[in-house]
Design a protein around this motif. Sequence first.
Motif, short mmCIF file in Angstrom:
data_model
loop_
_atom_site.label_atom_id
_atom_site.label_comp_id
_atom_site.label_asym_id
_atom_site.label_seq_id
_atom_site.Cartn_x
_atom_site.Cartn_y
_atom_site.Cartn_z
N SER A 46 -1.99 -14.08 4.90
CA SER A 46 -1.32 -12.95 5.96
C SER A 46 -0.49 -11.85 5.13
CB SER A 46 -0.70 -13.82 7.30
OG SER A 46 0.18 -14.81 6.33
N TYR A 47 0.14 -12.25 4.13
CA TYR A 47 0.87 -11.30 3.51
C TYR A 47 0.06 -10.33 2.84
CZ TYR A 47 3.91 -10.03 -0.75
OH TYR A 47 4.72 -9.08 -1.49
N ARG A 48 -1.18 -10.81 2.22
CA ARG A 48 -2.14 -9.96 1.80
C ARG A 48 -2.73 -9.07 2.69
NH1 ARG A 48 -5.35 -10.54 -2.87
NH2 ARG A 48 -4.77 -12.81 -2.84
N LYS A 49 -2.91 -9.43 4.11
CA LYS A 49 -3.30 -8.77 5.12
C LYS A 49 -2.44 -7.52 5.45
CE LYS A 49 -5.15 -9.51 9.69
NZ LYS A 49 -5.03 -10.02 11.15
N THR A 50 -0.94 -8.07 5.73
CA THR A 50 -0.02 -7.13 6.30
C THR A 50 0.01 -6.06 5.21
OG1 THR A 50 1.17 -8.79 7.27
CG2 THR A 50 2.63 -7.20 6.35
N LEU A 51 0.08 -6.36 3.75
CA LEU A 51 0.30 -5.43 2.74
C LEU A 51 -0.94 -4.29 2.97
CD1 LEU A 51 1.63 -7.25 -0.26
CD2 LEU A 51 2.50 -5.40 0.78
N ILE A 52 -2.30 -4.88 3.03
CA ILE A 52 -3.45 -4.12 3.07
C ILE A 52 -3.36 -3.17 4.38
CG2 ILE A 52 -5.89 -3.75 3.62
CD1 ILE A 52 -6.12 -6.39 1.92
N ARG A 53 -2.75 -3.67 5.45
CA ARG A 53 -2.67 -2.71 6.68
C ARG A 53 -1.66 -1.73 6.31
NH1 ARG A 53 1.49 -2.26 10.27
NH2 ARG A 53 2.40 -4.11 9.49
N GLN A 54 -0.51 -2.02 5.96
CA GLN A 54 0.84 -1.29 5.79
C GLN A 54 0.28 -0.04 4.38
OE1 GLN A 54 4.89 -2.34 5.83
NE2 GLN A 54 5.25 -0.86 4.32
N ILE A 55 -0.03 -0.37 3.45
CA ILE A 55 -0.08 0.57 2.47
C ILE A 55 -1.44 1.52 2.68
CG2 ILE A 55 -0.80 0.55 -0.18
CD1 ILE A 55 0.38 -2.13 -0.58
N SER A 56 -2.76 0.85 3.34
CA SER A 56 -3.44 1.70 3.80
C SER A 56 -3.35 2.84 4.68
CB SER A 56 -4.83 0.90 3.97
OG SER A 56 -4.82 0.31 5.37
N GLY A 94 -1.85 13.26 -4.39
CA GLY A 94 -1.76 12.27 -5.39
C GLY A 94 -1.10 11.11 -4.84
N HIS A 95 -0.06 11.09 -3.96
CA HIS A 95 0.47 9.81 -3.40
C HIS A 95 -0.70 9.11 -2.54
CE1 HIS A 95 4.73 12.46 -2.74
NE2 HIS A 95 4.06 12.31 -4.10
N GLY A 96 -1.53 9.75 -1.94
CA GLY A 96 -2.88 9.01 -1.29
C GLY A 96 -3.25 8.34 -2.30
N LEU A 97 -3.64 8.87 -3.50
CA LEU A 97 -4.38 8.33 -4.66
C LEU A 97 -3.52 6.91 -5.13
CD1 LEU A 97 -6.95 9.00 -6.02
CD2 LEU A 97 -5.51 9.85 -7.86
N TYR A 98 -2.25 6.96 -5.51
CA TYR A 98 -1.66 5.82 -5.90
C TYR A 98 -1.50 4.61 -4.96
CZ TYR A 98 1.38 9.67 -8.06
OH TYR A 98 2.07 10.72 -8.55
N GLY A 107 -7.74 -6.53 -3.23
CA GLY A 107 -9.15 -7.15 -2.74
C GLY A 107 -9.88 -6.07 -1.76
N ILE A 108 -9.26 -4.83 -1.45
CA ILE A 108 -10.23 -4.12 -0.54
C ILE A 108 -10.54 -2.75 -1.31
CG2 ILE A 108 -7.96 -3.17 0.40
CD1 ILE A 108 -9.50 -3.09 3.02
N SER A 109 -11.82 -2.42 -1.09
CA SER A 109 -12.14 -1.29 -1.53
C SER A 109 -11.88 -0.02 -1.08
CB SER A 109 -13.80 -1.24 -1.67
OG SER A 109 -14.28 -0.97 -0.29
N ARG A 110 -11.74 1.06 -1.73
CA ARG A 110 -11.27 2.69 -1.18
C ARG A 110 -12.42 2.79 0.00
NH1 ARG A 110 -9.37 6.82 -5.33
NH2 ARG A 110 -8.47 4.75 -6.14
#
Length: 333
Positions: A46-56, A94-98, A107-110
Amino acid sequence: MYTQALNDPSSKIATVEEGEEKLNDYFMERISADEKIEPNDWMPASYRKTLIRQISQHAHSEVIGMLPEGNWITRAPTLRRKATLLAKVQDEGGHGLYLYAAAETLGISREEMQQQLLDGKARYSSIFNYPTLTWADIGSIGWLVDGAAIMNQIPLCRCSFGPYARAMVRVCKEESFHQRQGYEILLALCKGSAEQKAMAQESLDRWWWPSIMMFGPHDANSTHSDQSMAWKIKRISNDDLRQKFIDATVPQAHHLGLEIPDPDLKFNEKTGHWDFGKIDWDEFKRVLAGNGPCNRERMEARTKAHNDGDWVRKAALAHAAKQAARKSTRKAA
Ligand code: FAQ
């Protein structure tokens, strides 16, 4: 550069054989000790999922966020303004790219993240669904939107997930330049003719409340805050960040000679903070549901850019495949 793992070899990392509960205990010990969690470390799903949600969501915001300002590149009033705006919009890309790179380490692809955005399954910041009607809006975006983004992102430099925290350091430095360029645009307008000052005021009138909403729902209605604070992804709550932003921004508006469009705004001597009026959460919900002033336009522009870029992606992949084939032929020879 921002995504490499920098594990501390001395840190206590449980092994899979010890079981999920033990792994979680070690994980929380590391969080309490302010250790950075790196991509190849064990982490709760769930930590991984939350981060993927927020960072993406954050990455999508940077990329969609290029559109409102991009709208003014060809109409900037001087060559200096045009060059500066061009550089700023490029920085956002560039920010989007980082950020996409940081999310990929989870573990999720662009491609998957892009598809989620295009399918309307991933969010981007509410603020980018408002139109840029005048040149003063470019000033307001820098001053208020980048200003709010910095307020929110400085604590993210201390986020528990290493790649996200490291990406934020550079992003914040650039956002700080963006904020100043926006404020300087408004300063020039406010020192100009009566019409220019009126244009600045009218722009502030439209951008103030949407900027306040950028921090998200009140803490009591924030679904993710408690858990994200416990994991030290978030370090400061939505409401506390909003208050910090208002306290910092009101004196800046006064310096410009502009009035904040909030009749209830009043300095509270007891608390030392600016009290402010009620936020129109119905408007926020409308925008999040896809019915803001520019939601459709933004997604159409993003979808068109994605489709138009199809041949570039295909050509880049074909080139990479050719290079790889040549390399393996050379090795075999
Ligand atoms: N817009 O439980 P919470 C920028 C959603 S970058 C849309 O409080 P959380 C640079 C939230 O996703 C701006 N949706 O959620 C720039 C959740 O929905 P879900 C972007 C929002 O994650 C400048 C639900 O509401 N910055 O501006 C918004 O703990 C100029 C419940 O909310 C970031 O993304 C919103 N404003 O806290 C570029 C920073 N607020 O997923 C170009 C990183 C909330 O359950 C030009 N993100 N929601 O369906 C964060 O810090 C957090 O994700 C928050 C939200 C604080 C945004």
